[in-house]
Design a protein around this motif. Structure first.
Motif: not given
Length: 294
Positions: A179-197
């Motif tokens: 759903g929307a909550a998971a989509k928002k959290a994953i999008t935030n992770y892919l845009e702001h965290s994964r490339n850093v980690m």
């Protein structure tokens, strides 16, 4: 005997296309049996008798192994003998007389919807780690996948636009919506965290640890324990608790069992039936408390 076990595992992997976890489980169970037999002076599969196999099961019972563990060992031995017979390595299936102990089915531990919200709200910071943790917890509850499936997900397994993941277990594949909550959290992770980690930018693994490597089961176990304590949840929860909660909450809110079975990846509907039983028990409790003549 070790050679036959290795060949059996290769057969499972190459022909049956079983998962790594299944293969590890068979190898562990059969290795334990092999050690017991060698202590009895038995090193060839052709020398194993019904009596010695039954004595091995008695040995497990006397050493207070859980009924579920003993049942799994019996299943592993029977599968091994099915292979030995198929390959003509033995002339008699001496595992036929083995009986698995009865397992008392317990209702799985689940969180209330309120407890789930408390848990999911705990990673609230904007550090790469907390953004990742939020995405992992949201996705786990949104899809009910197993922890092994969660930590082995690839970026290419996630379809953000359509809102689903592709989950693989050996040769089996299932599509699970979120759903929307998971989509928002994953999008935030892919845009702001994964490339850093992430350590290797060529890696397709979705979730990585603070060292940039794939997350381990133990790592995620510690993570969920930490946030449960932070949320003030008294129950001793595990990653599987969120899987159970996902299924129980779906059924309680009217989802049909077949759909839940497919999302969970259960091969047998009876495994999923436990969540319907929980829902019925809940209805009875509400009735008993609320009905004037309850």
């Amino acid at each position: 005997m070790e050679r036959e076990i290795n060949n059996f595992i290769s057969y499972l992997h190459n022909i049956k296309k079983t998962s790594n976890n299944t293969e590890l489980s068979y190898r562990r169970d059969l290795g334990k049996m092999c050690q017991y037999l060698e202590e009895k002076g038995i090193t060839k599969v052709t020398d194993i008798t019904e009596e010695v196999l039954n004595s091995y099961i008695v040995y497990l019972e006397e050493n207070q192994f859980a009924a579920a563990t003993i049942s799994r060992n019996v299943a592993s031995i029977k599968a091994f003998y099915h292979y030995l017979m198929k390959e003509g390595l033995v002339t008699k299936d001496v595992s036929e007389s083995l009986k698995a102990p009865k397992i008392e089915k317990k209702m799985p531990e689940i969180l209330t919807p309120e407890e789930v919200i408390w848990l999911l709200e705990q990673p609230k910071g904007d550090t790469p780690k907390e953004i990742r943790d939020k995405a992992m917890l949201e996705l786990l509850y949104a899809t009910g996948i197993r922890v092994t499936e969660l930590i082995t997900l690839k970026v290419s397994d996630v379809n953000l636009q359509m809102g689903f993941i592709v989950c693989r277990d050996g040769s089996k594949e299932r599509v699970i919506p979120f759903g929307a909550a998971a989509k928002k959290a994953i999008t935030n992770y892919l845009e702001h965290s994964r490339n850093v980690m992430v350590l290797d930018m060529r890696s397709d693994i979705l979730f990585v640890n603070c060292s940039g490597q794939p997350m381990s089961r133990q790592g995620f176990w510690k993570l969920i324990k930490y946030y449960a304590k932070k949320a003030g949840i008294v129950a001793d929860i595990t990653p599987h608790t969120l899987r159970h909660s996902f299924a129980a909450h779906l059924v309680e809110n009217g989802a049909d069992l077949r759909s839940v079975q497919e999302m969970l990846g259960h091969s047998d509907i009876s495994t999923t039936q436990v969540y319907a039983n929980m829902s019925h028990n809940r209805i009875r409790e509400v009735y008993a408390k609320a009905h004037p003549r309850g």
